[in-house]
Design an enzyme around this catalytic site. Structure first.
Site, short mmCIF file in Angstrom:
data_model
loop_
_atom_site.label_atom_id
_atom_site.label_comp_id
_atom_site.label_asym_id
_atom_site.label_seq_id
_atom_site.Cartn_x
_atom_site.Cartn_y
_atom_site.Cartn_z
N LYS A 248 -12.33 5.38 -40.78
CA LYS A 248 -12.07 6.68 -41.41
C LYS A 248 -10.59 6.81 -41.81
O LYS A 248 -9.76 5.98 -41.45
CB LYS A 248 -12.48 7.81 -40.46
CG LYS A 248 -14.00 7.84 -40.14
CD LYS A 248 -14.86 8.08 -41.37
CE LYS A 248 -16.22 8.67 -41.08
NZ LYS A 248 -17.22 7.77 -40.48
C1 LIG Z 1 -18.56 8.50 -39.67
C2 LIG Z 1 -19.47 9.63 -39.87
C3 LIG Z 1 -20.06 10.33 -38.81
C4 LIG Z 1 -20.00 9.89 -37.39
O1 LIG Z 1 -18.79 9.58 -36.91
P1 LIG Z 1 -18.59 8.51 -35.70
O2 LIG Z 1 -17.20 8.82 -35.27
O3 LIG Z 1 -18.74 7.15 -36.28
O4 LIG Z 1 -19.60 8.84 -34.67
C5 LIG Z 1 -20.82 11.45 -39.10
N1 LIG Z 1 -21.02 11.85 -40.36
C6 LIG Z 1 -20.49 11.20 -41.41
C7 LIG Z 1 -20.73 11.72 -42.77
C8 LIG Z 1 -19.74 10.06 -41.20
O5 LIG Z 1 -19.25 9.38 -42.24
#
Ligand SMILES: *Cc1c(COP(=O)(O)O)cnc(C)c1O
Length: 395
Positions: free
Chosen positions: A186
């Site tokens: 991210k």
């Molecule tokens: C990455 C993501 C999540 C979940 O996040 P994690 O930290 O990997 O559990 C939820 N929703 C969206 C749209 C994402 O891209």
């Protein structure tokens, strides 16, 4: 896009601060921790960055979604409207709350279409969770208006869009709660982590309790003296992860500046390609610019261009065929492959996901390509990239 591209001394120093104390736990150990409260500082900074009144960190974005749902009282048998274009975590969190994911159409924002929500609102609908996909925003004020008119809770999955704003207001602050992810890929990463923001003190307190076994955190230095107003779980973030995340969050402005510069160099170059149209961004100045998403006129042409771009080393995501981000390939959901027996309420309430028909979303996703914007590109990389893109469209 990924914050790991700019790991440096700041992250190292922040982790060392924590390691030097031996206290990897966010609560307690006041004597030993030498004044370091990385999770707490990260939460303060997240409030500052988003303008939210409260924030609480969790062990992941998925945990943040689950915690937000628990804190907002979403549970067994409630229907929750979500988009078919998202990471699987969104519907997983809904199901793990015992609630029922109901899929609404998306529009050319690549997010839930506020005009089509009415098609899927039922007497059992409790909440809507739009997902601000790929760095940019849904038509969030229009979605909020539909929620308000129908008495529905609005929660925002902003996991992919830290730093994005609509009319100057951060995504994640329009609803009752918003969620972010700081996972490995991210915009801001701490390995594993997530965050909830809200302006409602009650929601914050519930989230803070739920993610830590129901602790009310009123016992002072003695955790044993905390009361347990609710049954919770352990979705805590560790101080080590928070240490990395805090250093990364301090770099957010720089990250956004680079992403925007890189994205707009490509977008401007592609603007002259007649067959290309771009994703609709309700407020272009608030785009966090992690991806450049565009449409081609037909599915065949999109597949052809995707192939050429890949051949020229400027590959794009073709989400329509992707296993993780579009409903078409969510076989595990369609076949209801659960690890444990479903709660009775859910067994009765779940629709047959094989029969979900979303022609608008299919039509858009078939023609969508997304190019990930990297922080590490040099000017030369961008020029070469533009050349390769142009070549791919001519072939
Ligand atoms: C990455 C993501 C999540 C979940 O996040 P994690 O930290 O990997 O559990 C939820 N929703 C969206 C749209 C994402 O891209």
């Amino acid at each position: 896009m990924p914050g790991f591209e700019i790991f440096g001394e700041e992250e190292r120093k922040s982790v060392t601060d924590v390691l030097d104390t031996g206290v990897l736990f966010r609560y307690g150990f006041e004597g030993a921790r030498k004044g370091h409260f990385k999770a707490l500082e990260f939460e303060k900074k997240l409030c500052e960055v988003t303008g939210a009144g409260y924030s609480h960190l969790c062990s992941s974005g998925t945990a943040a979604l689950s915690t937000a749902m628990a804190a907002c009282g979403i549970g067994a048998g409630d229907e929750v409207i979500v988009p078919p274009f998202t990471f699987v975590a969104t519907f997983e969190a809904v199901m793990n709350a015992g609630a029922v994911p109901v899929f609404g159409e998306i529009d050319e924002t690549l997010c839930l279409d506020p005009d089509r929500l009415k098609d899927v609102i039922s007497p059992r609908t409790k909440a809507v969770i739009p997902v601000h996909m790929c760095g940019s925003m849904a038509r969030i004020t229009e979605i909020k208006a539909v929620c308000d008119a129908n008495g529905l809770l609005l929660l925002e999955d902003a996991c992919q869009s830290l730093g994005a704003t609509f009319q100057g207001k951060a995504v994640g602050t329009f609803g009752l709660a918003g969620c972010f992810s700081f996972d490995a890929v991210k915009t801001v990463t701490c390995g594993e982590g997530g965050g909830i923001i809200t302006n409602e003190k009650e929601v914050y307190l519930k989230a803070d309790q739920y993610a830590d076994h129901g602790h009310d955190h009123l016992g002072g230095a003695d955790r044993g003296a905390d009361d347990h107003p609710i049954i919770g779980t352990n979705f805590r973030i560790s101080e080590l992860n928070a240490a990395v995340g805090l250093a990364q969050l301090n770099k957010l402005d720089r990250i956004l500046e680079i992403q925007r510069k890189n994205k707009y160099a490509l977008k401007n170059a592609m603007a002259d390609i007649p067959e290309v149209t771009f994703r609709y961004i309700p407020d272009a100045s608030g785009d966090s610019a992690t991806f450049l998403s565009f449409f081609l006129p037909t599915e065949d042409r999109t597949r052809q261009v995707a192939e050429k771009l890949a051949e020229n080393n400027v590959g794009c995501a073709y989400w329509y065929d992707n296993n993780w981000h579009y409903l078409k390939k969510w076989h595990h959901l369609k076949q209801m492959k659960r690890s444990a027996k479903l709660p009775v309420e859910l067994c009765d309430a779940l629709p047959d996901y094989n029969k979900v028909d979303l022609p608008e979303s299919d039509n858009i996703m078939k023609r969508t390509l997304s190019m990930q914007i990297m922080l590490s590109w040099t000017q030369k990389d961008i020029e070469d990239r533009i050349e390769s893109i142009m070549k791919s469209f001519k072939e």
